[in-house]
Scaffold this active site. Structure first.
Site, mmCIF file in Angstrom:
data_model
loop_
_atom_site.group_PDB
_atom_site.id
_atom_site.type_symbol
_atom_site.label_atom_id
_atom_site.label_comp_id
_atom_site.label_asym_id
_atom_site.label_seq_id
_atom_site.Cartn_x
_atom_site.Cartn_y
_atom_site.Cartn_z
ATOM 1 N N GLU A 52 -6.868 35.416 29.302
ATOM 2 C CA GLU A 52 -6.568 34.465 28.223
ATOM 3 C C GLU A 52 -7.847 33.917 27.597
ATOM 4 O OE1 GLU A 52 -3.855 33.927 26.760
ATOM 5 O OE2 GLU A 52 -2.526 34.996 28.120
ATOM 6 N N TYR A 135 -3.430 25.469 25.198
ATOM 7 C CA TYR A 135 -2.893 26.823 25.106
ATOM 8 C C TYR A 135 -3.114 27.595 26.408
ATOM 9 C CZ TYR A 135 -2.540 31.709 24.668
ATOM 10 O OH TYR A 135 -2.203 33.003 24.953
ATOM 11 N N ASP A 153 0.596 29.269 20.314
ATOM 12 C CA ASP A 153 -0.635 29.763 19.700
ATOM 13 C C ASP A 153 -0.334 30.131 18.248
ATOM 14 O OD1 ASP A 153 0.661 32.210 19.742
ATOM 15 O OD2 ASP A 153 -1.100 33.324 20.428
#
Ligand code: SF4
Length: 310
Positions: A52, A135, A153
């Site tokens: 991520e 996020y 997102d």
């Protein structure tokens, strides 16, 4: 100014519509999900977090080889915590925004020292780690730990706004109304919520793109309010403005780091003459060297040479 996204609370969503969209997307995901190495339970929560962080502002397809090498060398937080800064910056390669690499190492040191090398499992603990925002914390909770949480997102915002509201999402930070929409359409069951987050995000990445959505092959075209409305203002409200790259400080900083990474074995210093050969505008070059130094990405030596942090 009041916008369509501000008004969503006044338009109750039809539950059956969200449910039928969920089913369509889940079926599409089963067949079309890209086979990325950090998906489908094939890595640790730490591996999901690394993916991520690397994927922020970088396309996932570009991330794959970097992630694979990174996880072979540093499979967990403790291993990364022990690496030298120069090794971390070198391994980050051309992923861009290299401060992310330093923050990831800071995060690894906190996970090793305060959490016994295991990623914490609560939102507050995750967002308390260096470099981990809303996020990334939400994505890790959903994708690594299977918890029910709305992941928000740019791609998800765009898809939800188009499908449920029939309008383009606005840029900038997520608005409370967008968060409320994401929470309202999130499936109630943990496993379904994970598939939902992944499939909506994937749809936004490969089908419902910002400029040229592939509506003719989209699994939710029959239920999409934006398509039904004739795709009003398509692409006008870009969620992320196009960023010029050539000539920017980003380009110059990248060139300096690239030259340092490519030094032959046994050599660690770029001398001043070599640095000046990289970029003609030496005022801009020196500003970039100073900012790289401030960010902890290089060291400037007394004779004007530079090296990666030791
Ligand atoms: S129909 Fe078109 S606009 Fe609607 S979700 Fe699919 S790709 Fe996006």
């Amino acid at each position: 100014m009041t916008t369509a996204t501000d008004n969503i609370t006044a338009k109750p969503l039809v539950k059956s519509s969200a449910e039928s969209i969920r089913r369509s997307l889940a079926a599409w995901w089963q067949i079309n999900a890209r086979d990325l190495p950090w998906r489908f339970g094939r890595t640790t929560p730490w591996g999901v977090l690394v993916s991520e962080v690397m994927s922020q502002q970088t396309q996932m397809s570009r991330v794959v080889p970097y992630w694979q090498t990174w996880m072979q060398v540093w499979p967990d937080a403790a291993a990364l915590a022990d690496a030298t800064t120069a090794e971390v910056i070198t391994a980050w390669g051309r992923l861009g925004y290299p401060r992310r690499a330093l923050r990831l190492q800071e995060c690894a040191r906190v996970v090793r020292d305060q959490y016994d090398d295991q990623l914490p499992r609560t939102y507050d603990e995750l967002t308390g780690l260096p470099g981990i925002g809303d996020y990334t914390a939400s994505a890790v909770l959903s994708f690594a730990f299977g918890k029910r949480i709305a992941v928000i997102d740019t791609n998800i915002r765009r898809v939800l706004s188009r499908v449920f509201l029939g309008v383009e999402s606005l840029g900038g930070a997520a608005r409370p109304a967008e968060r409320e929409l994401a929470a309202r359409v999130l499936p109630a069951h943990d496993a379904q919520s994970v598939t939902w987050n992944q499939s909506v995000m994937e749809l936004g990445a490969v089908v419902c793109t910002a400029k040229q959505p592939l509506c003719e092959t989209c699994p939710v075209s029959a239920q999409c309010a934006f398509l039904a409305a004739g795709r009003p203002g398509l692409g006008e409200r870009r969620t992320r403005p196009r960023q010029r790259f050539a000539g920017t400080d980003r380009q110059v900083r990248g060139m300096v780091l690239d030259a340092l990474r490519k030094l032959p074995q046994g050599k660690s210093v770029l001398d001043r003459a070599r640095i000046e050969s990289l970029w003609n505008d030496h005022v801009q070059l020196d500003q970039c060297l100073a900012s790289l130094d401030d960010d902890g990405l290089i060291e400037i030596l007394p004779d004007g040479g530079v090296c990666l942090p030791r």
